[in-house]
Design an enzyme around this catalytic site. Structure first.
Site, short mmCIF file in Angstrom:
data_model
loop_
_atom_site.label_atom_id
_atom_site.label_comp_id
_atom_site.label_asym_id
_atom_site.label_seq_id
_atom_site.Cartn_x
_atom_site.Cartn_y
_atom_site.Cartn_z
CD GLU A 61 -9.79 -0.96 8.36
OE1 GLU A 61 -8.91 -1.60 8.96
OE2 GLU A 61 -9.61 -0.50 7.21
CG ASP A 86 -7.61 -5.24 5.21
OD1 ASP A 86 -7.18 -5.47 6.35
OD2 ASP A 86 -7.61 -4.11 4.70
CD GLU A 142 -2.97 -1.16 2.28
OE1 GLU A 142 -2.66 -0.63 3.35
OE2 GLU A 142 -4.07 -1.69 2.07
#
Lengths: 729, 729
Positions: free
Chosen positions: A418, A390, A316
């Site tokens: 998240e 993820d 990333e």
């Protein structure tokens, strides 16, 4: 008579005095105290039993760890039993608590340990009822001071949870060596994917100002066996490795040390360029190696027990060894080489993926790392997320577990929610963690669970570890949601002992945090145990994944079709079209399933056998595919979404039934958050159902209420200041 | 005898019961309670006197404001006196507290007010000892419910500060109408120039989750008479004017309303473009006018008592009417026109400056606004900072005060210590505020003080106002430094009554916040009263200004010579060279002094007469210029810097002398911050002395210790994550 009156008067005065003394122990129920509340034992019989068994304490030793343990013990007993325990040097009566290592206490040193301290290792402890010199005593012992600290916390927990203390035969030691929190906290105090305010590290005022939070943070972690903390974001800034910041980190390490907690830092791979003035950061360049060696030596001058580096490289946008045509092993070994002489380790993250239209993102971590197995230095651990994508509400286990046989893989769980409702959804994650730990990799035949990979027993790993991405912030109750505390707690407990059940952990957390009242315990346990499955149902049922809104990941976004990269969209994952929905990861599709051992492949490859929970993770199926339930896929999908959202109402009812049994402040707080969860569950349900309906072209089954908003409405919602992302993103 | 024993037993049991009851009122001394601590009165005689005089309470009324006032009263008395006061409908004994307006209470309605409620206006109140039906009572009365609320807070303060309550003849009303906090808080919860953590507005969870802080914030503000709050940054985002955010703002307004506090928003001038889809925001465009009218109407639907807009336009990059060739009056009148039908106001900031090499920045506000005097609508106030530059440790008053005769000017003080040591320096700002308020503008001859301009008495302004830029954040004690609370407190008190002395305010704050102990009160008062002058000495003595580091403004930066604009540098302001130092603002220089009335000019134009405090603000003088003290300018400058830094050590000694008289938690916290202040005072001193020495070429006078670092060292210090700035700046 006068005398008697005086006695009575004195004894009452004494009660008043005691009340005054202990009234200072009464706190607002704002959740700040976490599970270390130490309020008076409510059960009078238990209280008397404890008092009878704890007459005095023998607890010598002056090391910082022993001092911390003793302070905790005294404060705990003070609060729980409402008494100051006296110290004794000698065993002269029954009811003496003897606490110490053979080194710290002569009395302990003189004991013969039939079942030995040998078995419990460096961090273990025993708590036994023993006879010493003919007196009934309780012994808390260990080989090291930190073992004593853990033993003290365990003993206090026994009282907090109203357990009997007259037949103790406890012997505990951690199954895993490195038990860390990972804070994705930035130096400006924003916290990536943090939903409980901002970073608790007040970098600007460190090292001069030591917030009282730091010690309470250390106490809480020590109480659940966490022994390390990586204080900075994996999306790292090299600045933290400069002297001005090392001085600050050192001040934190000083606070944590008496609680057995080591500090770790995230190392930006390009640091030699950014703060070292070098031209490049090629791991094979001797100048780069020298730079890291010097830097690490410098760090150890500030922090003699520095734990090591956590690294996100070539992921990333983060720099890494591949920038120089080198491998992850080259990169990790560079840092590991510098750390080795000092006893430090490298946790090298396996969360790497580059978009390639021919490769399923789920396969990339495996593809990168399996060929490197055996090429990493001894002090490197590969840190893999629990699943291959993820931190989704539900994923199968990461295929790296079981595939890396020589170099150890450690797991990275996400504690911060998240993808699971962020701060305001009650989702107990121990069930998610356990689901991963109990998966059978079949690496060495049946029973080769992920847990056995992680604790090193399967492959004989030299190092083992659990990492949890912290949900801690500046909110008064630490985690935003009061029940977020349970996830921090559960992570720590499982890192220590992955054999504990989610239910056992919930029970002890509830008792310590809320109440020993049976109805409270049973009701909350039921809510907690059901909560994650409920959340999966209203967010990503049947194996769906990665269909949240972009960037901030707050709320649904199954329509996300354009992003920085195709594998950052939702359509990449759900692949809904007029024919059906789901990601075919069998031979006819990406064949990611082949990364697992054949026995695992067999379980999932046939949609008829594949458990519903993973159906659309592994298969693309038609809308009228017949499910095990007899419903069509579309009906089942609708049912799950509706069932999930409805179940939040059930959670509210359950919670409401405890009115009066929970303090008002937390009762109201959780009630408010549950209402938000109910609202957002319906938002998820409506948005997803309406969106998928554009492909299925089928009506929402009659028994379900019609969505109140339109798909356009849900698509129009924007949250530019949703928390957990940096404003500049 | 048995009976007696039983009585004794019962009475003691009752004491135990009371203690249990009130023990829940005992809090950690973390500063969260601010000055509203309500701990038991320590002086036994006083305590008994109060109990004797407060036997019962007559306090009818069901409006939200009266309910809030009654709740505050009961909690206050509960804590201060340790008793629950009973209610009474009738006056049947001495010692009844009668609280109400003539409308809310028939008893009050039946009273004849000799000195009348008429004089005290809408927010005033009276507190009198009165005879009602032959019984001695205490009366708290007002014309409005909010007057009652203010009266209740005043009455509680009397007890908190151990004042007598048997000869009360209090009549209070505010001298100024609009008394606002300005929060420079962003929607992402960062707070521009905030040093106490982050914004307390949890926008993301609003309107569903109402943090308990919001009410405590309202209570604190109401207790000092603040009646408005602009909750968003003057560097504004239009987004706050959209429905999603108005709903959130409305939820805040609901919490604040019972405390007499109205909500204001910052209006971004280009909002019609950004959220309205218009092509331009020209204030004379009918479409733009219509857009604002509709928007304002929409806002009032969400918040029926919405206060109005605070606007930063054509300033530091913010859009404004000048983008379309229109004047500030055109811009302000546009918004004022939309607000007028609803009773809202516009506070239009005079903090505007565009770099022009021929114009001194100190002159720009005056130049822009004086020609527009009389051209603004009735519901516009011009909001000018206290000085003409920017919240420096010391500035002369802004020349707009006294120059605007038709349209009212209100003052903007900074409570947050952007230029005064940020979170960690103890600087009591009431002396700074008073210095400004007591300046004589001579607008209508001698005695035309700034205060008289502001309270409207000089020019008969129709509206009057005080704004204070908040120092409030998520830190547990609200303001980072415990003594930052004093500045919030002092701002409110002065906005209510600018005739109070800084010393009086300090005294009541100390008594409420720390202790009524004489030594504590006297020692803290001495520290506080000296603190601002000490800070000026180690930062910007003799009229120096704007020599701090760039952007974050943390620490010294006299060397800043290159920035986005020349008037953002330090050298623009200190103008040090081999000939001397200082900014010549007399006729031979920029002549900014001519913006003041001639009598003011006379005071400052001759360096021989000009007070040392403003010498280098108005004059450029040679290094060996002979000061009034007999020293040369260089010697005097050195002396001031050293004296200032040394005085922080004196503050530490004073504070340390109170050990044992202040609770441990706050004692330690303040001690730590004082140590930081001492360190940073030396940093300021060394950096500035070493830098100015490069021009003066003179030695540091022998009596002073040599700076430990070099100028290069001080210049090399970088603080990329200093608080109070957005990461993206």
């Amino acid at each position: 008579m006068v005398l008697k009156r005086k006695n009575l008067f004195n004894s009452l005065l004494f009660s008043v005095f005691l009340l005054l003394l202990f009234s200072s122990k009464i706190f607002a129920e704002d959740g700040y105290r976490l599970w270390l509340r130490y309020d008076r034992v409510a059960d009078e019989n238990k209280l008397n039993e404890y008092k009878k068994n704890i007459k005095a304490i023998h607890f010598p030793g002056d090391s910082p760890v022993l001092k911390a343990a003793r302070e905790e013990f005294l404060n705990g007993i003070d609060g729980l039993l409402g008494m100051r325990v006296g110290f004794t040097e000698k065993i002269t009566e029954n009811g003496i608590l003897v606490v110490g290592t053979p080194e710290s206490s002569k009395i302990v040193g003189s004991l013969k340990f039939s079942n030995g301290l040998k078995k419990i290792g460096e961090e273990g402890y025993i708590i036994h009822n023993v006879d010493i010199k003919g007196k009934k005593c309780i012994l808390i012992s260990a080989n090291t001071d930190v073992g004593i600290l853990y033993g003290v916390f365990h003993f206090l927990k026994l009282i907090q949870t109203n357990k009997s203390i007259d037949d103790l035969n406890i012997s505990e030691s951690p199954k895993v060596e490195y038990r860390l929190l990972n804070h994705w906290d930035n130096l400006d105090r924003t916290s990536e994917r943090g939903y409980a305010g901002f970073s608790i590290w007040d970098w600007h005022k460190l090292p001069d100002y030591i917030s009282s939070r730091y010690k309470d943070y250390a106490r809480a972690n020590a109480s659940i066996g966490i022994n390390g903390t990586a204080v900075t974001n994996v999306n790292a800034k090299a600045l933290v490795l400069t002297p001005a910041y090392l001085e600050k980190v050192s001040a934190l390490a000083d606070v944590f040390r008496p609680y057995g907690i080591r500090v770790y830092l995230t190392a930006r791979f390009s640091a030699p360029i950014e703060i070292g003035g070098l031209k490049a950061a090629d791991p094979l360049d001797p100048e780069v190696r020298k730079w890291w060696e010097n830097k690490v030596e410098e760090i150890y001058k500030y922090i003699p027990d520095f734990g090591g580096f956590l690294v996100k490289a070539n992921s990333e946008g983060q720099p890494g060894p591949q920038n120089y045509g080198r491998s992850h092993a080259d990169g990790a070994n560079l840092l590991a080489g510098a750390l080795a002489p000092h006893g430090g380790i490298v946790m090298w993250r396996a969360f790497v993926y580059n978009y390639d239209k021919d490769v399923d993102r789920a396969e990339e971590g495996y593809n990168e790392f399996v060929p490197l197995d055996g090429k990493f230095r001894d002090n490197v651990l590969i840190q893999a997320k629990n699943g291959p994508i993820d931190f989704q509400p539900r994923e199968p286990f990461h295929p790296l577990f079981g595939a890396m046989k020589k170099n150890p893989v450690m797991v990275e769980f996400q504690i911060t929610q998240e993808y699971l409702g962020q701060a305001t959804h009650l989702v107990y994650l121990a069930t998610l963690y356990k689901e991963c730990l109990e998966f059978d990799t079949y690496a060495k035949g049946e029973g080769s669970t992920v847990a056995k990979v992680l604790d090193g027993s399967l492959f004989g790993y030299n190092n083992t570890g659990f990492a949890g991405v912290s949900n801690i912030g500046t909110d008064r109750n630490w985690t935003g949601h009061h029940f977020g505390q349970a996830n921090w707690y559960a992570f720590g407990r499982l890192a220590w002992n992955h054999e504990l059940t989610a239910e056992e952990i919930a029970e002890e957390w509830i008792k310590m945090t809320f109440s020993n009242d049976k109805e409270v315990v049973e009701t909350l346990k039921e809510i907690m145990m059901a909560s994650r499955e409920i959340t999966v149902s209203y967010m990503t049922p049947l194996g769906l994944h990665h269909i949240m809104a972009e960037h901030h990941h707050y709320g649904p976004g199954p329509w996300v079709a354009v992003s920085g990269r195709p594998d950052w969209t939702s359509v990449y994952y759900h692949r809904a079209d007029s024919n059906g929905i789901g990601f075919d990861r069998t031979k006819t599709g990406s064949n990611a399933l082949s990364q697992y051992y054949p026995e695992v492949g067999e379980k999932f490859s046939d949609p008829k056998k594949c458990p519903d929970e993973y159906l659309l993770w592994f298969h693309h199926l038609p809308w009228d595919y017949k499910m095990k339930s007899g419903k069509t896929l579309w009906e089942e999908l609708s049912y799950k979404y509706y069932k999930g959202a409805d179940s939040v109402k059930w959670m509210i009812d359950q919670w409401s039934s405890l009115s009066g049994k929970i303090d008002e402040e937390r009762f109201k707080h959780v009630s408010t958050f549950l209402k938000i969860q109910a609202k957002e569950a319906i938002w998820w349900r409506n948005a997803c159902i309406l969106y998928f309906q554009t492909f299925s072209k089928k009506p929402i089954p009659q028994e379900h209420e019609k969505p109140s908003g339109t798909l356009e409405y849900y698509k129009s919602l924007k949250f530019p200041y949703a928390p957990g992302i940096k404003p500049s993103w």
